[in-house]
Scaffold this motif. Structure first.
Motif, short mmCIF file in Angstrom:
data_model
loop_
_atom_site.label_atom_id
_atom_site.label_comp_id
_atom_site.label_asym_id
_atom_site.label_seq_id
_atom_site.Cartn_x
_atom_site.Cartn_y
_atom_site.Cartn_z
N ASP A 5 -49.70 57.47 50.29
CA ASP A 5 -48.96 56.17 50.88
C ASP A 5 -50.08 55.47 51.99
N GLU A 6 -51.05 56.20 52.30
CA GLU A 6 -52.07 55.40 53.04
C GLU A 6 -53.00 54.75 52.14
N ILE A 7 -53.41 55.36 51.09
CA ILE A 7 -54.16 54.82 50.01
C ILE A 7 -53.47 53.56 49.44
N LEU A 8 -52.18 53.73 49.16
CA LEU A 8 -51.35 52.56 48.70
C LEU A 8 -51.35 51.28 49.62
N ALA A 9 -51.24 51.60 50.97
CA ALA A 9 -51.30 50.68 51.93
C ALA A 9 -52.61 50.06 51.98
N TRP A 192 -64.82 68.58 38.52
CA TRP A 192 -63.62 68.31 37.85
C TRP A 192 -62.29 68.89 38.64
N ALA A 193 -62.57 70.34 38.87
CA ALA A 193 -61.55 70.95 39.78
C ALA A 193 -61.13 70.42 41.00
N ALA A 194 -62.25 69.64 41.51
CA ALA A 194 -61.73 68.97 42.94
C ALA A 194 -60.81 67.90 42.69
N VAL A 195 -61.49 67.01 41.86
CA VAL A 195 -60.67 65.74 41.29
C VAL A 195 -59.34 66.10 41.04
N GLN A 196 -59.16 67.23 40.22
CA GLN A 196 -57.74 67.50 39.68
C GLN A 196 -57.01 67.84 40.75
N GLU A 197 -57.42 68.68 41.80
CA GLU A 197 -56.72 69.16 43.04
C GLU A 197 -56.28 67.81 43.53
N ALA A 198 -57.09 67.02 43.84
CA ALA A 198 -56.69 65.79 44.73
C ALA A 198 -55.53 64.92 43.95
N PHE A 199 -55.78 64.84 42.82
CA PHE A 199 -54.55 64.02 42.07
C PHE A 199 -53.32 64.81 42.15
N ASN A 200 -53.18 66.19 42.04
CA ASN A 200 -52.24 67.03 41.97
C ASN A 200 -51.65 66.95 43.60
N ILE A 201 -52.32 66.84 44.51
CA ILE A 201 -51.72 66.63 45.94
C ILE A 201 -51.08 65.14 46.00
N TRP A 202 -51.84 64.06 45.59
CA TRP A 202 -51.13 62.77 45.41
C TRP A 202 -49.91 62.71 44.78
N GLN A 203 -49.85 63.53 43.76
CA GLN A 203 -48.87 63.25 42.70
C GLN A 203 -47.57 64.01 43.43
N ALA A 204 -47.99 65.28 44.08
CA ALA A 204 -46.82 65.90 44.98
C ALA A 204 -46.18 65.08 46.08
N GLN A 205 -47.29 64.37 46.81
CA GLN A 205 -46.80 63.49 47.84
C GLN A 205 -45.94 62.36 47.34
N SER A 206 -46.09 61.85 46.07
CA SER A 206 -45.59 60.42 45.76
C SER A 206 -44.55 60.64 44.58
N GLY A 207 -44.78 61.46 43.66
CA GLY A 207 -44.07 61.71 42.58
C GLY A 207 -44.47 60.70 41.42
N ALA A 208 -45.55 59.98 41.79
CA ALA A 208 -46.20 59.16 40.71
C ALA A 208 -46.92 59.73 39.56
N SER A 209 -46.96 58.75 38.60
CA SER A 209 -47.86 59.53 37.47
C SER A 209 -49.22 59.25 37.78
N LEU A 210 -50.07 60.26 37.08
CA LEU A 210 -51.61 60.09 37.20
C LEU A 210 -52.03 58.71 36.92
N THR A 211 -51.64 58.00 35.99
CA THR A 211 -51.77 56.50 35.71
C THR A 211 -51.82 55.86 36.72
N LYS A 212 -50.39 55.76 37.55
CA LYS A 212 -50.34 54.81 38.48
C LYS A 212 -51.23 55.47 39.88
N ILE A 213 -51.30 56.80 40.01
CA ILE A 213 -52.31 56.94 41.25
C ILE A 213 -53.62 56.43 40.83
N SER A 214 -54.16 56.54 39.64
CA SER A 214 -55.56 56.03 39.25
C SER A 214 -55.66 54.44 39.53
N ARG A 215 -54.75 53.99 39.13
CA ARG A 215 -54.72 52.43 39.39
C ARG A 215 -54.59 51.94 40.61
#
Length: 221
Positions: A5-9, A192-215
């Motif tokens: 949410d902070e990054i989205l803001a 790569w493991a660190a990147v995946q962990e970060a995306f997994n955390i953001w996905q758990a926080q938002s319920g957003a797709s990886l595609t959406k988080i990446s954008r």
């Protein structure tokens, strides 16, 4: 690391609101929809990415009908049953981008896709069933088993075909660096493991797709 949410803001502040950030956001396909994509279209997308590397994409676009014809419509069975000297004929074919390493890579990927098809029923089935929580593993698998599918080539092809994905674009990497996830574009398994962990955390926080988080990450810089 900032929350999603902070990054989205941050992105919304840059782009003039959340609606502007999310406008035109691509929707990933389901596993079954990916499985239904014919194997030849996967090879065609990989081939396009390989051929576009280092040259104007418009050149490839203009030659694409001839490229499709020269590569037998990217029919996996037809390509893998051609005699060994067929590769030499292709390299001399004026309809295509005549780069021996790129031609060889496309033929290698045809054999790769056929092996996966024989194991999984279709290449798309393997891609569709690969969990989003290990997208980094999928990218690394393509790089290891395929040819010239490293860097962003493989990941971009997956995005074009509809797989839920993230891209290591310059802006996404810059956001990952800013959040302390990595110090540069990932190349090692640890990174790569660190990147995946970060995306997994953001996905758990938002319920957003990886595609959406990446954008969203890309638009926050």
């Amino acid at each position: 690391m900032r929350s999603y949410d902070e990054i989205l803001a941050i992105a919304a502040d840059r782009k003039g609101g959340v609606a502007a950030v999310l406008e035109g956001m691509p929707q990933p396909l389901s596993a079954d929809a990916l499985a239904a994509i014919p194997d030849d279209r996967w090879l065609a997308q990989f081939a396009r990415g390989i051929l576009q590397a280092g040259i104007s994409w418009s050149v490839v676009d203009k030659k694409w009908p001839g490229i499709e014809a020269a590569f037998l419509g990217f029919d996996i069975t037809a390509i893998t049953f051609q005699p060994p000297d067929w590769a030499h004929e292709l390299i001399g074919d004026t309809r295509i981008i005549r780069s021996p390493p790129k031609v060889q890579a496309i033929l290698h990927n045809a054999a790769f896709i056929r092996r996966v098809r024989d194991e999984a029923g279709s290449f798309g089935r393997r891609i569709g069933d690969w969990p989003s929580s290990d997208f980094a593993g999928l990218v690394q698998w393509l790089q290891a088993e395929g040819a010239r599918l490293g860097g962003n080539t493989g990941a971009y092809a997956l995005r074009q075909m509809g797989k839920d994905s993230y891209l290591m674009s310059q802006d996404v990497v810059a956001r990952l660096v800013a959040e302390g996830v990595v110090d540069k574009a990932p190349s090692s398994k640890k990174a790569w493991a660190a990147v995946q962990e970060a995306f997994n955390i953001w996905q758990a926080q938002s319920g957003a797709s990886l595609t959406k988080i990446s954008r969203v990450l890309a638009q926050s810089l």
